[in-house]
Design an enzyme around this catalytic site. Structure first.
Site, PDB file in Angstrom:
ATOM      1  CG  HIS A   1      -2.218  -0.601   1.045  1.00  0.00           C
ATOM      2  ND1 HIS A   1      -3.399   0.031   1.321  1.00  0.00           N
ATOM      3  CD2 HIS A   1      -2.564  -1.822   0.571  1.00  0.00           C
ATOM      4  CE1 HIS A   1      -4.419  -0.771   1.048  1.00  0.00           C
ATOM      5  NE2 HIS A   1      -3.927  -1.905   0.589  1.00  0.00           N
TER       6      HIS A   1
ATOM      7  CD  GLU B   1      -6.611  -1.885  -3.058  1.00  0.00           C
ATOM      8  OE1 GLU B   1      -5.508  -1.291  -3.006  1.00  0.00           O
ATOM      9  OE2 GLU B   1      -6.732  -3.101  -2.857  1.00  0.00           O
TER      10      GLU B   1
END
Length: 318
Positions: free
Chosen positions: A38, A106
């Site tokens: 991330h 994402e």
């Protein structure tokens, strides 16, 4: 037989703590590691986001367990050629014990350079082309590629993987499961969804591994454990495509106001009941998963590792 691994959450812990968890996981009897990739955490309460490739390099010098990314997006924030170099180096450092889990990503992580965030069908097309590019580069041969989404000119990985580097494809819906079956060396999906596994198998995934995982919050006081899980990981209970399209931790915090404590209590194994934890993990085994990764929510990981070493893992493997 299902293998049980530990999930290292880069969103929740700094790199030194992740290395400590990896050592404890090995000592507790976990046979492998997974690690998230991330740029941002899901919310500010989680509070971390180290660069995964640096952490993997450190892991290679810390433990001898296999490592899989769950998952890397090789399409937007990082070009597939750069991702391929990072994965190849990781594979060499881990002496072949590395697998690259990939997904369509994402917006939370991938929009940061100002790129347009495409709809799923286009992201899936980008992922398929990215996997093709990376596999060509993994051969160690010089690669030139001009596709719809990516250009590579005269690129060669001089430090290429020794042998095959598996590319496991993540998916949470029918189209993604079928894509994983068609192009993946394995299928990553977080819930024990037998229908998704069937779609993967029917699309070409027969004989390939199915990989998944869950988060738990072991603690002596169940109410406190539920509170911890609700504070740190309410995003796990968000429905539909919100996890793919919301762009910032602040947006996730706003959406998470709709997630009740009861939802978390019902969905996440919390507290000291060994059977609750065993049943949650066993659901993955019964659904046909080959690898299941369990991650502890919150700071009390020492108690988690002791409980899983002495009680939970023996109940699953005995």
């Amino acid at each position: 037989m299902t293998a049980f691994g530990y999930f290292l959450a880069c969103e929740e812990f700094p790199p030194d703590r992740l290395l400590e968890q990896a050592r404890r996981a090995a000592d507790a009897g976990f046979s492998r590691l997974a690690i998230s990739d991330h740029f941002h955490p899901w919310n500010d309460a989680q509070g971390n986001s180290p660069f995964v490739w640096s952490v993997i390099g450190a892991l290679s010098q810390t433990v001898e367990l296999p490592v899989t990314t769950l998952v890397t997006c090789p399409t937007t924030r990082m070009h597939p050629a750069v991702t391929a170099q990072a994965a190849a180096t990781s594979s060499r450092l881990l002496d072949g014990r590395f697998a690259l889990g990939v997904g369509t990503g994402e917006a939370l992580n991938e929009h940061i350079l100002g790129d347009r965030w495409p709809a799923f069908d286009e992201r899936a097309e980008m992922l398929e082309e990215a996997v093709e590019v990376m596999r060509e580069l993994f051969t160690g041969r010089q690669v030139s590629h001009r596709g719809r989404h990516y250009t590579v000119e005269n690129a060669r990985l001089y430090t290429a993987p020794r042998g095959r580097l598996p590319v496991h494809v993540s998916g949470f819906g029918p189209k993604a499961a079928e894509l994983a079956g068609r192009i993946g060396d394995g299928f990553v999906t977080m819930g024990p969804d037998e229908e998704a596994i069937k779609r993967f198998r029917d699309a070409g995934g027969e004989g390939k591994p199915v990989i998944g995982g869950l988060k738990v919050c072991w603690g002596e006081d169940r109410d406190e454990a539920v509170d911890t899980a609700h504070r740190l990981w309410p995003t796990e209970q968000l429905p539909g495509e919100l996890n793919q399209i919301l762009p910032t931790p602040a947006h996730f915090e706003q959406a998470s106001e709709l997630v009740t404590r009861r939802q978390v209590s019902d969905a996440v194994p919390c507290g000291p009941d060994v059977e609750e934890h065993v049943e949650a993990v066993r659901a993955y085994v019964e659904a046909g998963f080959d690898e299941v990764y369990i991650g502890q929510i919150g700071p009390d990981d020492q108690a988690f590792f002791e409980a899983y070493r002495d009680k939970v893992l023996p109940a699953l493997t005995g």
